[in-house]
Design a protein around this motif. Structure first.
Motif, PDB file in Angstrom:
ATOM      1  N   PRO A 335       0.771  -1.307  -0.149  1.00 27.37           N
ATOM      2  CA  PRO A 335       0.064   0.062   0.125  1.00 27.37           C
ATOM      3  C   PRO A 335       0.772   1.255   0.043  1.00 27.37           C
ATOM      4  CG  PRO A 335      -0.848  -1.621   1.541  1.00 27.37           C
ATOM      5  CD  PRO A 335       0.446  -2.074   0.929  1.00 27.37           C
ATOM      6  N   GLY A 371      -1.017   9.707   8.187  1.00 24.13           N
ATOM      7  CA  GLY A 371      -0.361   8.423   8.125  1.00 24.13           C
ATOM      8  C   GLY A 371       0.105   7.981   9.566  1.00 24.13           C
ATOM      9  N   THR A 374      -2.398   7.432  12.006  1.00 24.65           N
ATOM     10  CA  THR A 374      -3.082   6.325  11.843  1.00 24.65           C
ATOM     11  C   THR A 374      -2.418   5.114  12.344  1.00 24.65           C
ATOM     12  OG1 THR A 374      -4.196   7.237  10.081  1.00 24.65           O
ATOM     13  CG2 THR A 374      -4.437   4.827  10.364  1.00 24.65           C
ATOM     14  N   VAL A 385      -6.459  -3.967   7.709  1.00 25.55           N
ATOM     15  CA  VAL A 385      -7.019  -2.813   7.085  1.00 25.55           C
ATOM     16  C   VAL A 385      -6.378  -1.431   7.338  1.00 25.55           C
ATOM     17  CG1 VAL A 385      -9.068  -1.786   5.958  1.00 25.55           C
ATOM     18  CG2 VAL A 385      -8.947  -4.045   6.215  1.00 25.55           C
ATOM     19  N   LEU A 386      -6.563  -1.346   8.648  1.00 23.22           N
ATOM     20  CA  LEU A 386      -6.065  -0.115   9.264  1.00 23.22           C
ATOM     21  C   LEU A 386      -4.527  -0.120   9.223  1.00 23.22           C
ATOM     22  CD1 LEU A 386      -6.896   2.255  11.329  1.00 23.22           C
ATOM     23  CD2 LEU A 386      -6.165   0.941  13.260  1.00 23.22           C
ATOM     24  N   ALA A 389      -3.722   0.976   5.678  1.00 21.29           N
ATOM     25  CA  ALA A 389      -4.422   2.636   5.493  1.00 21.29           C
ATOM     26  C   ALA A 389      -3.272   3.540   6.014  1.00 21.29           C
ATOM     27  CB  ALA A 389      -5.597   2.833   6.184  1.00 21.29           C
ATOM     28  N   LEU A 393      -1.339   6.155   3.520  1.00 22.53           N
ATOM     29  CA  LEU A 393      -1.271   7.762   3.495  1.00 22.53           C
ATOM     30  C   LEU A 393       0.162   8.205   3.635  1.00 22.53           C
ATOM     31  CD1 LEU A 393      -4.312   7.975   6.240  1.00 22.53           C
ATOM     32  CD2 LEU A 393      -4.101   8.895   3.829  1.00 22.53           C
TER      33      LEU A 393
END
Length: 532
Positions: A335, A371, A374, A385-386, A389, A393
């Motif tokens: 990601p 980011g 988070t 998923v977290l 993410a 970012l």
């Protein structure tokens, strides 16, 4: 100067003939296809240099197991980072004196030869020496492509190309550990972590030799500031050694740490005094009177701290807290890679189309801060998923910031300062990476030992002295596999301690991004030039 004279000088530049030192012909005229081919060669060179610094991490345990020298493990990676960072400013100035093309090819030859030597290493000292020389070549391959791009393409068109190069830089830096883990687990073995970059570098050499034609200053006009070079390299080396070794090889509050700190200060003062008096300085002092250069360098420092900090410590969360394999943790960086790739390329194309660039690094710093914020939410049971993410970012933020800051610097200065300024911004980004790794590591270690000591004391009190409690500090020093074999109660305590420590590490990234945001907000926006 008339148009006819300019055309004649451009024609001479295309044949690699020497020009007068004060010649100003602008960028040589290339077709779009030629620019694309040159860009491909530069990208291959950047790919090899960045893979060199990142690919070896996952291979280190296997390398040390075969060659021995556990006490020197950190130097296998640290030697390259040290020599690459310290040598970066020198490549830019030398390319002003001897020409971009020949310096780029020298960097490639140094890199190829040292990579082969590293691959054939028979002991740890041999490998460290080869990696140190490899870092010198990698320093040239990291700095010179951006400088050459500045020579070949005008600022307005440079954005789209620098965006692609920025994507290569980020992707190779982040994807290196994944490739290293694959090679170690494959029949090829760890030596191919060094051999694999050789054919790519050879192709880059051939492409540049065939296509690149740039003006060369005559050797008789060469003025190399050797004293300045010595003091700059000395200051960078002393600081890198301090950041790399303090807290590991010796305590921060110790004689070696104070000696390296004093050496850093002394070399820095000497470098400043020397550069102010030098006729042709490595780092021209007037650059530091340019607000865009200063703010872009400071913002690049913040970018380096954030990027290298998350690269080094994010896999620890995945492998220790989440129990993932090295290959699995490498896949979880995708990601970040995809975010960086998309942001870098799109921002580059939009910058070239509109001529406006300031909004991208500002937005990039905001996204990088979000980011890290988070990632502070992560715990032992957090969903992937977290996790994805948060790093996505950060990848978007890095992609919007890295190359645009270099482009803004090049746009704000005269062509004569292009090499020195570009090398300097790259130097500050690498230096920020070293500072980030050291600072994040110190914070994580301090918090981890504090958490484990508290948990050990609680366990000792709960035992009522009937039996000695497990020393959690000792339990946490093992590999991720060893931690997974601990008794459930001990393992849960160790994992929670690591999770809390990583929370503090990720929390550090937020103020770093805020500082970077402040630097980018105060950048003066100047639309990209269409000439020079």
């Amino acid at each position: 100067m008339g148009d006819g004279e300019v055309d004649q000088k451009v024609a001479r530049a295309r044949t690699d003939e020497a020009l007068p030192a004060d010649a100003d012909v602008g960028a040589p005229q290339y077709t779009k296809r030629q620019v694309a081919e040159i860009l491909a060669g530069l990208m291959l060179a950047m790919l090899t240099s960045m893979l060199t610094t990142s690919i070896v991490g996952t291979a280190l345990p296997t390398i040390v197991g075969e060659l021995g020298g556990q006490d020197q493990l950190s130097w296998v990676a640290g030697a390259t980072v040290l020599s690459m960072t310290a040598s970066t400013p020198l490549w830019g100035k030398l390319s002003d004196v001897w020409g971009r093309k020949i310096l780029f090819q020298i960097a490639l030859v140094v890199f190829i030869a040292s990579s082969v030597a590293a691959g054939f290493a028979q002991d740890i000292s041999w490998l460290i020496a080869a990696r140190f020389v490899q870092g010198i070549g990698a320093g040239g391959l990291a700095a010179l492509p951006q400088i050459i791009l500045g020579d070949v393409v005008e600022p307005r068109e440079r954005g789209r190309y620098s965006g692609v190069m920025g994507a290569v830089f980020g992707v190779s830096t982040v994807a290196g550990p994944l490739l290293g883990g694959f090679l170690v687990d494959s029949p090829l073995g760890w030596r191919w972590c060094f051999f694999i970059t050789v054919p790519v570098a050879v192709v880059a050499f051939i492409v540049i030799q065939r296509l690149l034609r740039l003006p060369v200053r005559p050797r008789g006009d060469a003025r190399i500031d050797w004293w300045g070079a010595t003091f700059i390299v000395g200051a960078a080396s002393a600081l890198m050694l301090l950041l790399s070794l303090a807290g590991k090889e010796f305590a921060w509050n110790s004689a070696p740490a104070y000696a390296l700190a004093a050496g850093t200060i002394a070399f820095t003062v000497a470098a400043v005094l020397t550069e102010r008096r030098a006729q042709d300085p490595i780092l021209p002092p007037h650059l530091f009177r340019n607000g865009t250069f200063v703010l872009a360098s400071l913002a690049s420092l913040a970018v380096g701290m954030g990027m290298f900090g998350v690269m080094i410590y994010f896999p620890q969360y995945l492998q220790i807290v989440k129990g993932m394999t090295p290959t699995g943790s490498g896949l979880m960086t995708l990601p970040m890679v995809l975010g960086l790739l998309a942001a870098s390329i799109s921002s580059g194309f939009l910058t070239s189309r509109t001529g406006r660039w300031k909004g991208y690094p500002v937005a990039g710093m905001v996204l990088m801060g979000l980011g890290f914020a988070t990632l502070t939410l992560l715990d032992v049971g957090s969903s992937l998923v977290l996790v994805g993410a948060g790093v996505a970012l950060i990848g978007l933020g890095l992609g919007l910031s890295m190359q645009i800051l270099i482009l803004a610097t090049q746009n704000a200065l005269e062509r004569a300062d292009l090499a020195a300024a570009t090398s300097a911004v790259s130097f500050f980004r690498n230096l920020g990476g070293a500072i980030g790794v050291a600072a994040f590591g110190a914070v994580m270690t301090t918090r981890l030992h504090s958490e484990l000591a508290a948990l050990t004391a609680q366990a000792q009190a709960a035992s009522d002295g009937d039996a000695p409690a497990v020393d959690l500090s000792e339990s946490a020093l093992g590999s991720p596999e060893a931690i997974q074999t601990l008794p459930p109660a001990v393992q849960d305590a160790v994992l929670q301690a690591f999770s809390d420590s990583m929370h503090t590490v990720f929390l550090m990234g937020v103020p770093i991004a805020v500082l970077g945001l402040a630097f980018t907000v105060f950048l003066k926006h100047t639309p990209l030039r269409t000439r020079g």
